[in-house]
Design an enzyme around this catalytic site. Structure first.
Site, PDB file in Angstrom:
ATOM      1  N   ASP A  81      -0.372   4.086   7.268  1.00 47.75           N
ATOM      2  CA  ASP A  81      -1.371   3.224   7.261  1.00 47.75           C
ATOM      3  C   ASP A  81      -0.190   2.426   8.560  1.00 47.75           C
ATOM      4  O   ASP A  81       0.733   1.709   8.283  1.00 47.75           O
ATOM      5  CB  ASP A  81      -2.112   2.271   6.449  1.00 47.75           C
ATOM      6  N   GLU A 139      -1.730   1.885   1.938  1.00 43.48           N
ATOM      7  CA  GLU A 139      -1.034   1.369   1.204  1.00 43.48           C
ATOM      8  C   GLU A 139      -0.672  -0.176   1.171  1.00 43.48           C
ATOM      9  O   GLU A 139      -0.603  -0.912  -0.141  1.00 43.48           O
ATOM     10  CB  GLU A 139       0.388   2.231   1.302  1.00 43.48           C
ATOM     11  N   GLU A 140      -1.356  -0.593   2.629  1.00 45.88           N
ATOM     12  CA  GLU A 140      -0.740  -1.971   2.273  1.00 45.88           C
ATOM     13  C   GLU A 140      -2.316  -2.675   1.924  1.00 45.88           C
ATOM     14  O   GLU A 140      -2.237  -3.685   1.813  1.00 45.88           O
ATOM     15  CB  GLU A 140      -1.613  -2.297   4.279  1.00 45.88           C
ATOM     16  N   ARG A 177      17.797   1.592  -6.527  1.00 44.01           N
ATOM     17  CA  ARG A 177      17.665   0.775  -7.645  1.00 44.01           C
ATOM     18  C   ARG A 177      17.263   1.579  -8.896  1.00 44.01           C
ATOM     19  O   ARG A 177      16.858   2.545  -8.880  1.00 44.01           O
ATOM     20  CB  ARG A 177      17.354  -0.837  -7.437  1.00 44.01           C
ATOM     21  N   HIS A 363       6.450  -6.132   8.821  1.00 43.23           N
ATOM     22  CA  HIS A 363       5.220  -6.850   9.104  1.00 43.23           C
ATOM     23  C   HIS A 363       5.332  -7.950  10.599  1.00 43.23           C
ATOM     24  O   HIS A 363       5.433  -8.722  10.442  1.00 43.23           O
ATOM     25  CB  HIS A 363       4.310  -7.878   8.278  1.00 43.23           C
TER      26      HIS A 363
HETATM   27 NI    NI Z   1       5.488  -0.764   3.697  1.00 43.68          NI
END
Ligand code: NI
Length: 393
Positions: A81, A139-140, A177, A363
């Site tokens: 998305d 996902e957002e 990580r 973003h």
């Molecule tokens: Ni993302």
């Protein structure tokens, strides 16, 4: 195997860049990924995968059958998305849709999923088990993973890999990580109900504005005094409303906020903890209250063994310099954790930062990626997937 993977991925590089640019130019908002998923389904089918569309509303699943000697299934998840952002256009494949932009790199993620499927499809005789590619929507808005899981995509899956691009990591590098990668993100709504009155006679009223202010301050102080300082928690009240006039005491205040936490133990206790603080303050001053604590996505906790596989796959494929062990987790959230509720997994960060020009953050309307990262990421993902089968069942 590794030499073969690198070779195939290099040969696919021009096609992968074409795919990424196509998806970038045709972004779709969360839950509306109709053209993107049709396009992805087409590519998967053309490489012989078994494809299911309209999974998790607008998601796609591609299944690559292995040779069958191992009954396990490995899932590889990417998202597709875009965001309601007007792209600052500086390429000939900039967004063709006003006000919508792939500003979080999900165009690259989809391409990495496709690229890995394309490479592994050429090696499927060497794959002992199945690989299931999940292309999730939304996902957002942190809803897509939930939709996919509700549609059964995790049935029969034993482990999962995911990836997110990162502009502050240089291209040809992968950020690894162990343990916590991203934070849990919950939402909070607090309503304080007092009693209205004349601004000149506060003792005859119950001042909801003053009590709300005490609640905000108490929550911040209580984090530092009652929560384990080694388990970070961030609580931000982002919106507050109440009252009508300068000389009228407000009877009602509503506040909403976000709560981020890294440690599963702290996360579990947060609703009760918030309520106890609000209750303490409100009881002291005679106000009524309501706390609505809404669980969002949990923290992404990377599995030790599966993370080790990504690290060693990357080191073998691209050398020690290509691995960056990330010292800190992020307090951002990522719904990859919804899959991790079902099976162990690992999400890594793919460096997409240019060496020689400004890198804008995720973003941002000027966000760009160095496309050299695509082959780096596909090889790391495909090779990690191959190494997964070396684990004892
Ligand atoms: Ni993302």
């Amino acid at each position: 195997m590794l030499a073969e993977i690198k070779n195939i991925a290099q040969n696919f590089a021009p096609r992968l860049i074409e795919i990424r640019r196509h998806i970038h130019a045709h972004p779709e908002l969360s839950g509306e990924e109709h053209q993107t998923s049709a396009y992805i389904a087409g590519v998967l089918s053309s490489y012989g995968l078994n494809v299911k569309e309209a999974v998790g509303k607008t998601g796609v699943v591609g299944e690559l059958a292995g040779s069958g000697s191992d009954r396990r299934t490995l899932a590889i998840r990417t998202d597709m998305d875009a965001l309601p952002i007007q792209e600052y256009p500086n390429s000939d494949f900039a967004s063709l849709k006003p006000g919508i932009m792939h500003a979080c790199g999900h165009d690259v993620h989809s391409t990495l999923g496709l690229g890995t499927a394309m490479v592994l499809s050429q090696l499927s005789n060497n794959l002992p088990g199945n690989v299931r590619f999940l292309f999730q929507p939304a996902e957002e808005t942190a809803l897509g993973a939930k939709w996919m899981v509700e549609d059964g995509v995790m049935e029969g899956v034993d482990a999962i890999y995911g990836v997110h691009v990162f502009p502050s990591i240089p291209v040809h590098r992968i950020g690894i990580r162990y343990g916590a990668l991203t934070s849990a993100a919950d939402e909070l709504e607090i309503i304080i109900q007092g009693e209205s009155g004349h601004g000149a006679r506060p003792h005859q009223a119950i001042d909801a504005v003053w009590i709300a202010a005490q609640v905000v301050v108490s929550l911040q102080q209580a984090i530092s005094r009652t929560q384990n300082p080694l388990h970070p928690i961030v609580l931000s009240i982002g919106q507050i409303e109440g009252g009508r006039a300068p000389n009228v005491i407000a009877d009602r205040v509503r506040m909403v906020g976000t709560v981020r936490s890294l440690h599963p133990e702290s996360h579990a206790n947060l609703p009760e903890w918030v309520e106890s603080i609000v209750q303490g303050v409100c009881q002291t001053y005679g106000a009524k209250y309501q706390v609505d604590y809404r669980r969002g996505v949990p923290s992404v906790q990377n599995d030790q063994t599966l993370t080790q596989i990504v690290e060693s796959a990357t080191r073998e494929a691209w050398g020690d310099d290509s691995v960056q062990i990330l010292p800190e987790p992020s307090l951002g959230a990522e719904d990859f954790s919804v899959y991790l509720d079902k099976v162990p997994g690992c999400m890594f960060r793919l460096g997409v930062g240019y060496q020689d020009k400004t890198n804008y953050p995720l973003h941002h309307p000027k966000f760009e990626v160095d496309e050299g990262a695509i082959v780096t990421g596909v090889v790391a993902m495909a090779y990690a997937a191959c190494k997964y089968w070396e684990l004892a069942a």
